[in-house]
Design a protein around this motif. Sequence first.
Motif, PDB file in Angstrom:
ATOM      1  N   GLU A 248     -35.925  32.543 -17.140  1.00 44.55           N
ATOM      2  CA  GLU A 248     -35.296  33.223 -18.277  1.00 44.55           C
ATOM      3  C   GLU A 248     -35.436  34.738 -18.156  1.00 44.55           C
ATOM      4  OE1 GLU A 248     -36.069  29.710 -21.613  1.00 44.55           O
ATOM      5  OE2 GLU A 248     -37.374  31.497 -21.542  1.00 44.55           O
ATOM      6  N   ALA A 249     -36.657  35.155 -17.767  1.00 46.74           N
ATOM      7  CA  ALA A 249     -36.885  36.599 -17.623  1.00 46.74           C
ATOM      8  C   ALA A 249     -36.001  37.181 -16.535  1.00 46.74           C
ATOM      9  CB  ALA A 249     -38.346  36.854 -17.309  1.00 46.74           C
ATOM     10  N   ALA A 250     -35.910  36.441 -15.422  1.00 45.71           N
ATOM     11  CA  ALA A 250     -35.085  36.928 -14.316  1.00 45.71           C
ATOM     12  C   ALA A 250     -33.621  36.967 -14.713  1.00 45.71           C
ATOM     13  CB  ALA A 250     -35.276  36.015 -13.113  1.00 45.71           C
ATOM     14  N   ALA A 251     -33.186  35.992 -15.521  1.00 49.48           N
ATOM     15  CA  ALA A 251     -31.791  35.969 -15.957  1.00 49.48           C
ATOM     16  C   ALA A 251     -31.495  37.146 -16.880  1.00 49.48           C
ATOM     17  CB  ALA A 251     -31.511  34.649 -16.657  1.00 49.48           C
ATOM     18  N   LYS A 252     -32.523  37.502 -17.690  1.00 48.93           N
ATOM     19  CA  LYS A 252     -32.324  38.643 -18.586  1.00 48.93           C
ATOM     20  C   LYS A 252     -32.134  39.942 -17.811  1.00 48.93           C
ATOM     21  CE  LYS A 252     -34.661  36.870 -22.658  1.00 48.93           C
ATOM     22  NZ  LYS A 252     -35.937  36.830 -23.386  1.00 48.93           N
ATOM     23  N   ARG A 253     -32.873  40.052 -16.714  1.00 43.84           N
ATOM     24  CA  ARG A 253     -32.696  41.297 -15.939  1.00 43.84           C
ATOM     25  C   ARG A 253     -31.671  41.121 -14.828  1.00 43.84           C
ATOM     26  NH1 ARG A 253     -37.923  39.478 -14.213  1.00 43.84           N
ATOM     27  NH2 ARG A 253     -37.855  39.025 -11.975  1.00 43.84           N
ATOM     28  N   SER A 254     -30.913  40.028 -14.918  1.00 49.42           N
ATOM     29  CA  SER A 254     -29.808  39.734 -14.003  1.00 49.42           C
ATOM     30  C   SER A 254     -30.268  39.630 -12.542  1.00 49.42           C
ATOM     31  CB  SER A 254     -28.716  40.807 -14.101  1.00 49.42           C
ATOM     32  OG  SER A 254     -28.241  40.880 -15.412  1.00 49.42           O
ATOM     33  N   ASP A 255     -31.494  39.160 -12.333  1.00 45.21           N
ATOM     34  CA  ASP A 255     -31.999  38.942 -10.962  1.00 45.21           C
ATOM     35  C   ASP A 255     -31.664  37.497 -10.573  1.00 45.21           C
ATOM     36  OD1 ASP A 255     -33.262  38.945  -8.574  1.00 45.21           O
ATOM     37  OD2 ASP A 255     -35.241  39.571  -9.344  1.00 45.21           O
ATOM     38  N   CYS A 256     -30.426  37.332 -10.119  1.00 46.40           N
ATOM     39  CA  CYS A 256     -29.926  35.977  -9.897  1.00 46.40           C
ATOM     40  C   CYS A 256     -30.644  35.282  -8.728  1.00 46.40           C
ATOM     41  CB  CYS A 256     -28.425  36.014  -9.646  1.00 46.40           C
ATOM     42  SG  CYS A 256     -27.513  36.341 -11.165  1.00 46.40           S
ATOM     43  N   ALA A 257     -31.111  36.048  -7.778  1.00 46.24           N
ATOM     44  CA  ALA A 257     -31.800  35.426  -6.628  1.00 46.24           C
ATOM     45  C   ALA A 257     -33.058  34.703  -7.104  1.00 46.24           C
ATOM     46  CB  ALA A 257     -32.159  36.500  -5.607  1.00 46.24           C
ATOM     47  N   VAL A 258     -33.802  35.384  -7.939  1.00 43.75           N
ATOM     48  CA  VAL A 258     -35.025  34.775  -8.478  1.00 43.75           C
ATOM     49  C   VAL A 258     -34.662  33.591  -9.359  1.00 43.75           C
ATOM     50  CG1 VAL A 258     -37.052  35.202  -9.913  1.00 43.75           C
ATOM     51  CG2 VAL A 258     -36.265  36.961  -8.317  1.00 43.75           C
ATOM     52  N   VAL A 259     -33.602  33.774 -10.121  1.00 41.43           N
ATOM     53  CA  VAL A 259     -33.168  32.699 -11.018  1.00 41.43           C
ATOM     54  C   VAL A 259     -32.845  31.445 -10.209  1.00 41.43           C
ATOM     55  CG1 VAL A 259     -31.321  31.961 -12.567  1.00 41.43           C
ATOM     56  CG2 VAL A 259     -32.333  34.217 -12.845  1.00 41.43           C
ATOM     57  N   LYS A 260     -32.107  31.648  -9.130  1.00 40.33           N
ATOM     58  CA  LYS A 260     -31.715  30.494  -8.313  1.00 40.33           C
ATOM     59  C   LYS A 260     -32.945  29.807  -7.713  1.00 40.33           C
ATOM     60  CE  LYS A 260     -27.083  31.942  -7.012  1.00 40.33           C
ATOM     61  NZ  LYS A 260     -26.261  32.573  -5.987  1.00 40.33           N
ATOM     62  N   THR A 261     -33.827  30.632  -7.171  1.00 44.86           N
ATOM     63  CA  THR A 261     -35.029  30.061  -6.544  1.00 44.86           C
ATOM     64  C   THR A 261     -35.858  29.294  -7.573  1.00 44.86           C
ATOM     65  OG1 THR A 261     -35.065  32.032  -5.172  1.00 44.86           O
ATOM     66  CG2 THR A 261     -36.995  30.630  -5.068  1.00 44.86           C
ATOM     67  N   THR A 262     -36.035  29.932  -8.700  1.00 47.18           N
ATOM     68  CA  THR A 262     -36.873  29.304  -9.723  1.00 47.18           C
ATOM     69  C   THR A 262     -36.217  28.044 -10.266  1.00 47.18           C
ATOM     70  OG1 THR A 262     -37.458  31.570 -10.324  1.00 47.18           O
ATOM     71  CG2 THR A 262     -38.230  29.850 -11.774  1.00 47.18           C
ATOM     72  N   ALA A 263     -34.900  28.136 -10.480  1.00 47.05           N
ATOM     73  CA  ALA A 263     -34.177  26.969 -10.997  1.00 47.05           C
ATOM     74  C   ALA A 263     -34.267  25.805 -10.018  1.00 47.05           C
ATOM     75  CB  ALA A 263     -32.718  27.346 -11.242  1.00 47.05           C
ATOM     76  N   GLU A 264     -34.199  26.137  -8.726  1.00 51.04           N
ATOM     77  CA  GLU A 264     -34.285  25.081  -7.718  1.00 51.04           C
ATOM     78  C   GLU A 264     -35.660  24.410  -7.757  1.00 51.04           C
ATOM     79  OE1 GLU A 264     -31.932  23.864  -6.083  1.00 51.04           O
ATOM     80  OE2 GLU A 264     -33.109  22.529  -4.806  1.00 51.04           O
ATOM     81  N   ARG A 265     -36.664  25.228  -7.949  1.00 49.16           N
ATOM     82  CA  ARG A 265     -38.025  24.679  -8.030  1.00 49.16           C
ATOM     83  C   ARG A 265     -38.172  23.777  -9.256  1.00 49.16           C
ATOM     84  NH1 ARG A 265     -42.298  29.306  -7.579  1.00 49.16           N
ATOM     85  NH2 ARG A 265     -43.725  27.539  -7.796  1.00 49.16           N
TER      86      ARG A 265
END
Lengths: 289, 201
Positions: A248-265
């Motif tokens: 959620e935090a990464a999505a707020k700062r639009s860091d999609c790479a982290v979002v994808k990695t975290t979502a995959e985990r």
Amino acid sequence: MTSKNDDDDALDPMMRSMRSVWLDMRDGDAEPPARGFAELMAAARVKADAMQPETTEPWWRRGFAMLVRPPMLAAATVVVLVGGAVVLSQRNTEVPMRSASTDHTLRDAEAPAGKLGAARDSPSGAGSAAAAPSFETATTDHAAPVVSERSRRPRAAAPAIVREQVKDLPQPPAEPHAGAKLPADDNAERGVQIADEQEQDLAPKAVKGTDGTGRASQSDGVVASDKVPTARRPVSPPPTEPLIKQAEAAAKRSDCAVVKTTAERIRKLDSNVYKARVVTQPAIARCLK
Amino acid sequence: MFNDTADEDLMVMYQKGEVRAFEVLLSRHRKPVYNFILRFVGDKETAEDLLQEAFMRVIKGAEAYKRQAKFTTWLYTIARNLCVDQTRRRKHRKHASLDAPMDSSEESGTLMDVIPSNEMASDRKSVNKQLHETMQRAIAALSDEQREVFLMREFLDMPFKQIADVVGVPENTVKSRMRYALEKLRLELDEYKDLAKVVTL
């Protein structure tokens, strides 16, 4: 053998003539007596036997002869015993590792387990009949050896205690089919036993279904089932919760790479949570697209 | 089978347990070693004992033999050491052997005295034999150092280098000893030079 030139230079004519005498003496050299010859040869044979290298035998025969010697046999026995002990000890350590690996399986099967719990609490035929097979499939597919191993253990006491505890819990209002035993009840009961056992062994799974992933349970429409382990186990945050916050935090700062990695985990850890809490968030979903 | 094989190769074969190789070595060197010892010590029985002992030491030391070493050098070193030890023992005991060669300093007479004049010229074989005996005495009169060098050089055809290895002294020392030996022999045999010429003709 040698040239006599250097000697000849030193010899006067008289000595040259004398040399012919002593050279003639060589022709008359005496033969050594035969005495002692046999003794020498006997001694030579003994020494030859002692000196003879032991390479006449093939290497494999020498190796085999060496292996069957008592010290080697003793050493081999010790190696086998130690090796067996090591293998056994490793096998014992593998069992907890396998059970840890079944965490994923159990988490994947969390929702069905929840349904199973619901079926246990309210023996309405539809819930139990649907939940039990799905749980068994999920368990046996990924962790069949563990389950089968556990099924071999004597486990008479644990289910009885659990049933008593379950009895103590507030029962839902009786339904029309409460007393009736449906055809799927045997399977459901087996499922209850296994689920109880796994709930005892795997605290995070039980907790996850209650606290952090309560929404997931709600999404499946089964909530009541998680009350039983909650009453017995200490509460600890599910492993997906920090990851969701991180996403959620990464999505707020639009860091999609982290979002994808975290979502995959998260998806790997708990696909239901992933569907319920990750994909449903617009900010995260935007990154995942 | 092993007749053309080098001594060193035979010794290596013997080290590997080939008794036949040692037998060839024994038959090849027994006679020259025996005669070397016999001329050195001048006594048949002692020579036989020393010959036996020399080859016994070869057998005992066969394991330690290295292919790089010349076999004859090793063998004659053993034989020579045995002879030297024997000579020292004999001198220490101060027991003169009954059949020891006569000392040149003694008033032992000349070859002319030994051989009657009426028989000398007639029987060439006899003269030859007696001349050999005289030569043997002259050789025995040499000092041990000169005698061993002379025997190895003239009777075994050894090069000076090998003699130096056997004796354990520098090559020049060996040559020097050889020169002195020849000089002494010349003096000893001077009065027989005419006889030697007759025999060798």
